[in-house]
Design a protein around this motif. Structure first.
Motif, mmCIF file in Angstrom:
data_model
loop_
_atom_site.group_PDB
_atom_site.id
_atom_site.type_symbol
_atom_site.label_atom_id
_atom_site.label_comp_id
_atom_site.label_asym_id
_atom_site.label_seq_id
_atom_site.Cartn_x
_atom_site.Cartn_y
_atom_site.Cartn_z
ATOM 1 N N MET A 1 69.091 71.436 55.789
ATOM 2 C CA MET A 1 67.998 70.888 56.882
ATOM 3 C C MET A 1 68.684 69.523 57.341
ATOM 4 N N ILE A 2 68.436 69.189 58.584
ATOM 5 C CA ILE A 2 69.240 67.928 58.996
ATOM 6 C C ILE A 2 68.284 67.092 59.699
ATOM 7 N N ASP A 3 68.509 65.911 59.698
ATOM 8 C CA ASP A 3 67.602 64.867 60.249
ATOM 9 C C ASP A 3 68.633 63.766 61.086
ATOM 10 N N LYS A 4 68.020 63.172 62.070
ATOM 11 C CA LYS A 4 68.683 61.937 62.868
ATOM 12 C C LYS A 4 68.247 60.702 62.073
ATOM 13 N N ASP A 5 69.379 59.739 62.020
ATOM 14 C CA ASP A 5 69.046 58.490 61.597
ATOM 15 C C ASP A 5 68.664 57.687 62.658
ATOM 16 N N ASN B 1 72.542 59.575 64.476
ATOM 17 C CA ASN B 1 73.605 60.285 63.875
ATOM 18 C C ASN B 1 72.921 61.541 63.187
ATOM 19 N N TRP B 2 73.384 62.473 63.329
ATOM 20 C CA TRP B 2 72.892 63.741 62.532
ATOM 21 C C TRP B 2 73.542 63.636 61.139
ATOM 22 N N ASN B 3 72.454 63.864 60.089
ATOM 23 C CA ASN B 3 72.702 63.838 58.575
ATOM 24 C C ASN B 3 72.261 65.014 58.006
ATOM 25 N N ILE B 4 72.931 65.660 56.928
ATOM 26 C CA ILE B 4 72.285 66.742 56.072
ATOM 27 C C ILE B 4 71.534 66.162 55.137
ATOM 28 N N LYS B 5 70.239 66.497 55.108
ATOM 29 C CA LYS B 5 69.246 66.144 54.156
ATOM 30 C C LYS B 5 69.287 67.000 53.040
ATOM 31 N N ILE C 1 70.140 71.412 51.670
ATOM 32 C CA ILE C 1 70.734 72.869 51.949
ATOM 33 C C ILE C 1 69.749 73.656 50.907
ATOM 34 N N SER D 1 71.449 78.451 49.735
ATOM 35 C CA SER D 1 72.813 78.613 50.286
ATOM 36 C C SER D 1 73.772 79.731 49.630
#
Length: 98
Positions: free
Chosen positions: A1-5, A9-13, A15, A18
């Motif tokens: 899952m990713i999110d913008k700060d 910027n995209w950051n991995i929040k 996994i 996996s």
């Protein structure tokens, strides 16, 4: 899952799952969920029941059986489970050879 700060910027929040995550044909999901009617309904389309579609799903089952055999034997040291997966893979190979 990713999110913008706040700076875009995209950051991995997180996994998720996996261990067996992959991208592929959505009909691969039907192999994993045993053709469950509720699951099929969520796709809002029928599965491919042509000869090619059936063979493709058998190949997906073979991928699942061999991956499970490895995981069950190596990660879990479960020889009985490994033998079940191995025999499933052999049965699938026989079906594919017909």
């Amino acid at each position: 899952m990713i999110d913008k700060d706040k700076n875009d910027n995209w950051n991995i929040k997180a996994i998720i799952d996996s261990d067996r995550v992959m991208y592929g044909d959505n009909e691969f999901e039907f192999v994993l969920w045993d053709m469950n009617e509720s699951f099929k309904k969520g796709y809002k389309k029928d599965i491919d029941n042509t000869e090619k579609g059936i063979k493709r799903r058998l190949l997906y089952m073979l991928i699942t059986a061999t991956a499970n055999a490895y995981i069950v034997k190596i990660q879990h040291n479960n020889i009985e489970g490994y033998n079940q997966c191995f025999n499933w893979a052999k049965d699938l190979l026989n079906k594919l050879n017909k």
